[in-house]
Design an enzyme around this catalytic site. Structure first.
Site, short mmCIF file in Angstrom:
data_model
loop_
_atom_site.label_atom_id
_atom_site.label_comp_id
_atom_site.label_asym_id
_atom_site.label_seq_id
_atom_site.Cartn_x
_atom_site.Cartn_y
_atom_site.Cartn_z
N PHE A 295 -16.53 -27.77 -60.86
CA PHE A 295 -15.92 -28.32 -62.74
C PHE A 295 -17.68 -27.94 -63.32
CE2 PHE A 295 -12.10 -30.19 -60.50
CZ PHE A 295 -11.42 -30.40 -61.34
N GLU B 111 -21.09 -25.63 -62.50
CA GLU B 111 -22.35 -25.06 -61.36
C GLU B 111 -23.38 -25.58 -60.70
OE1 GLU B 111 -22.69 -23.38 -65.35
OE2 GLU B 111 -21.53 -22.01 -65.28
N ASP C 126 -12.57 -30.06 -47.21
CA ASP C 126 -13.11 -28.98 -47.97
C ASP C 126 -14.44 -28.03 -46.84
OD1 ASP C 126 -13.14 -26.36 -49.54
OD2 ASP C 126 -13.98 -28.02 -51.30
N GLY D 171 -24.74 -21.97 -57.31
CA GLY D 171 -23.38 -21.54 -56.78
C GLY D 171 -22.66 -21.97 -57.97
N1 LIG Z 1 -28.15 -29.56 -53.23
C1 LIG Z 1 -28.47 -27.93 -52.63
N2 LIG Z 1 -28.90 -27.45 -53.24
C2 LIG Z 1 -28.85 -25.84 -52.52
N3 LIG Z 1 -27.80 -25.51 -52.73
C3 LIG Z 1 -26.72 -26.10 -52.73
C4 LIG Z 1 -26.56 -27.03 -52.99
N4 LIG Z 1 -25.67 -27.90 -53.40
C5 LIG Z 1 -24.95 -26.58 -53.79
N5 LIG Z 1 -25.76 -26.11 -53.54
C6 LIG Z 1 -24.88 -24.48 -53.72
O1 LIG Z 1 -23.63 -24.23 -54.60
C7 LIG Z 1 -22.90 -24.35 -54.06
C8 LIG Z 1 -21.24 -24.38 -54.82
O2 LIG Z 1 -21.25 -26.35 -54.54
P1 LIG Z 1 -20.69 -27.31 -54.36
O3 LIG Z 1 -20.01 -26.86 -53.27
O4 LIG Z 1 -20.90 -27.98 -53.29
O5 LIG Z 1 -20.01 -26.94 -55.76
P2 LIG Z 1 -18.51 -27.36 -55.72
O6 LIG Z 1 -18.24 -27.40 -57.39
O7 LIG Z 1 -17.92 -28.44 -55.14
O8 LIG Z 1 -18.12 -25.66 -55.02
P3 LIG Z 1 -17.05 -25.79 -55.22
O9 LIG Z 1 -15.91 -25.96 -55.80
O10 LIG Z 1 -16.71 -23.72 -54.44
O11 LIG Z 1 -16.27 -26.09 -53.43
C9 LIG Z 1 -22.89 -24.32 -52.48
O12 LIG Z 1 -22.36 -23.38 -51.62
C10 LIG Z 1 -23.98 -23.76 -52.19
O13 LIG Z 1 -24.96 -22.84 -52.13
#
Ligand SMILES: Nc1ncnc2c1ncn2[C@@H]1O[C@H](COP(=O)(O)OP(=O)(O)OP(=O)(O)O)[C@@H](O)[C@H]1O
Length: 653
Positions: free
Chosen positions: A71, A73, A195, A67
């Site tokens: 900030f 990936e 969120d 994903g």
């Molecule tokens: N522990 C995990 N196991 C598997 N996939 C994960 C895990 N953590 C995150 N992901 C994948 O990565 C994506 C993005 O993760 P996360 O929302 O924590 O990142 P972020 O940087 O906060 O994203 P955003 O800015 O879009 O909220 C999730 O939607 C999920 O698909």
């Protein structure tokens, strides 16, 4: 051992686990010649090692991307020592500005303080000390840290978009209870998540849901949600209103309220709940103002009575619109009256009329059939947010590659079936005593067994079926002695020639347009698939899924579909005669009689029974919350020692 014996010296390896930096003497204080002010000159460390933090190299291996975050990936990875799968959230730090993103900092701090089955666990932080990049110009500008999290096979957004996964109502109920359980814990720990969305609800291989992404979470002031202040907070503190992904943003945020409460998370839960039916975000505003229009188009423009405070908010102009609620028309096809009531209370426009996480768990919808399943038997494959694009492409491809309809009596050669490839099957999670083994991927390329062909529960649903809640149409049975081509024994190739000879293995295929020419053998090499799922037999299910029937994933004992064991429960619209349990109001009058939040005279908040023993009695048929026959006290005490479920991979770390 005698008492005089010296204490056992810990082994060298035990010490080596903790790399503790030497405490250095305070550097000399210097004085600036120009300003005459004192300062300490900071020098770069000679070693790049970050003490107290594992170095990424030699401990982890980075695999595919899961994903994209704000900030950095998120990657799938392997912890090399245990061979366990992990998720690695990469945080890129700008060395030049020496900036560690505040959201990452918040997320780490908050995750370290939380411990609950339905909250993602932070395993550790690691520092990427890459020797091949440390000398390059780019790496001198950027350094990365990784948040190591347990690997989750799917997120709810991926599951809902995956055309091969269909959710049953009992699964949706189970998931909603898990989300509310996690949210209740967060709110009781005095955090707002801010969120909540499907992409931030992760699912592990055991069907346990975990709330993730605490980058926008924060501590709130005031008391946790309670009967007097159902939204929680309630101290009049102001927070930034630019939080929550727009499509999941609560109306008070859209109207610019800064004194919001934990109720913003409940709105997100309402959006997630409704998304489970439509399989896409329900309120897709194009701009912040449009988001307000979308909300009011669904729930109706609030009147003074509905939401008195709305008129005092910066975006009050939006309340001059004149929309009527369309909630029932839109979701009445999926939900009973009780279900609609539940959705309506999660999506209450006035945050003080919205359910709290705890009261939502006790809504009568959960006591109505079908009951929440004990375990959810999904997903059958890995599905993450990153896969959604692929699902859409596959869907587009499958549409463009659809086999044209055969002219009557003709056989159309089927090209390579555009069968959707799944990214990976769910790995078997390690057992407690199974620490070193690599979780094997099940062979998803394996071919299906024909015996399952007729079982709709074993057959992935087609893209173009509706939302997965109705069974595929089964063509009506033909009268005895007839098939749909006429009398049985009339072969398709000869029914136009008029001289039926019955099916024969050595029959000659006749080109009915040019009977003297032989039919091109390529048109006759594949017999028509005439199973119940065949598109040639009038079913809406595409035959390209035929091959998936042999897929070993569908025969794994770990993923036995409940419909194999007992008939699938129906949950179409409630029959008019089915009694609805509406007995959820407390017996001793309205609960919010003392309600005086912000000194306004808002109507009392509807509540469902919570943890008092009296009200607990009212929860009829409540199978989930009972433990050993006695109702469980659900009030979470945040400061209590963390209680992890050891069967869960997430908690093995
Ligand atoms: N522990 C995990 N196991 C598997 N996939 C994960 C895990 N953590 C995150 N992901 C994948 O990565 C994506 C993005 O993760 P996360 O929302 O924590 O990142 P972020 O940087 O906060 O994203 P955003 O800015 O879009 O909220 C999730 O939607 C999920 O698909």
């Amino acid at each position: 051992m005698s008492d005089d014996a010296p204490p056992a010296v810990p082994s060298k390896t035990e010490f080596n686990k903790y790399k503790i930096g030497k405490v250095k003497s305070t550097p000399a204080i210097q004085r600036d010649a120009k300003t005459n002010l004192t300062y300490i000159k900071l020098r770069k460390r000679s070693s790049e090692k970050v003490y107290g933090c594992t170095v990424f190299q030699n401990h982890y291996r980075e695999d595919e991307k899961l994903g994209q975050g704000t900030f950095g990936e998120v990657y799938k990875g392997i912890h090399l020592e245990t061979q366990r799968q992990v998720a690695m959230k990469k945080i890129i730090v700008s060395v030049e500005k020496d900036l560690f993103p505040i959201t990452a900092q918040r997320e780490i701090t908050i995750l370290k303080r939380l411990g609950h089955k339905n909250i993602i666990k932070l395993i550790e932080m690691v520092y990427d000390h890459s020797p091949d990049t440390t000398n390059s110009a780019s790496s001198s500008l950027h350094k990365s840290f990784y948040m190591i999290l347990p690997y989750m096979v799917a997120d709810l957004s991926g599951v809902l978009h995956n055309p091969r996964i269909s959710l049953k109502m009992c699964d949706i109920k189970n998931m909603m209870l898990q989300v509310l359980e996690g949210l209740n814990y967060i709110h009781c720990a005095k955090f707002m998540h801010r969120d909540i969305k499907t992409a931030n609800i992760l699912i592990d291989h055991n069907g346990i849901l975990k709330l993730a992404d605490f980058g926008l979470a924060r501590l709130y002031y005031g008391c946790p949600p309670n009967l007097k202040y159902p939204g929680g907070a309630g101290s009049g503190a102001k927070y930034t209103s630019v939080v929550v992904t727009r499509w999941y943003r609560a109306p008070e945020l859209v109207l610019g309220d800064k004194q919001y409460t934990t109720a913003v998370d409940i709105w997100g839960v309402g959006c997630v709940f409704a998304e489970c039916f439509e399989k896409k975000p329900i309120l897709q505003g194009k701009t912040d103002i449009d988001q307000g229009h979308c909300i009011f188009k669904l729930l109706g423009t609030p009147t003074e009575e509905d939401w008195a405070m709305a008129r005092c908010l910066p975006g009050a102009e939006l309340t001059t619109t004149n929309y009527k609620s369309t909630l029932k028309e839109r979701f009445g096809q999926f939900l009973t009256e009780t279900g609609l009531d539940f959705l309506g209370h999660l999506l209450a426009l006035d945050p003080y009329k919205r359910l709290t996480a705890m009261s939502a768990k006790h809504h009568p919808w959960f006591s109505e059939e079908p009951f929440p399943s004990e375990n959810i038997t999904l997903p059958t494959e890995e599905s993450h947010e990153a896969d959604i694009k692929r699902y859409k492409e596959e869907m587009h491809q499958s549409l463009s590659q659809r086999v044209p309809t055969a002219p009557r009596g003709h056989i159309v050669e089927k090209g390579e079936s555009p069968v959707v490839k799944s990214r990976g099957a769910i790995p078997r999670g390690p057992k407690k005593d199974d620490a070193i083994s690599v979780a094997p991927l099940r062979d998803i390329a394996a071919k299906p067994t024909p015996s399952k062909l007729g079982d709709p529960s074993q057959n992935p649903r087609p893209y173009h079926s509706n939302n997965g809640y109705s069974k595929p149409a089964v063509p009506p049975a033909a009268p005895a002695g007839m098939n749909r081509y006429g009398a049985i024994n009339t072969s398709r190739s000869n029914r136009f020639s008029g001289n039926s000879t019955g099916p024969s293995s050595n029959r000659k295929f006749v080109n009915r347009f040019h009977p003297e020419t032989d039919v091109n053998p390529k048109y006759i090499k594949a017999p028509l698939p005439l199973g119940p799922q065949s598109r040639y037999q009038g079913s809406s299910t595409d035959s390209r899924y035929k091959s998936a029937q042999n897929d070993s994933r569908y025969h794994n004992a770990r993923y036995i579909n409940k419909s194999d064991i007992k008939p699938e429960q129906k949950y179409s619209r409630q029959e008019p005669n089915t009694p609805i349990n509406r007995n959820y109001n407390p017996p001793n009058g309205p609960r919010n009689s003392g309600f005086d939040h912000h000194h306004d005279s808002r109507p009392p908040h509807p509540q469902f029974p919570v943890s008092t023993s009296q009200s607990q009695h009212q929860i009829a048929n409540k199978p989930i919350e009972k433990k050993n026959g006695s109702p469980k006290d659900e009030r979470v005490k945040p400061d209590e020692p963390k209680n992890f479920d050891n069967n869960d991979i997430a908690d093995l770390y």
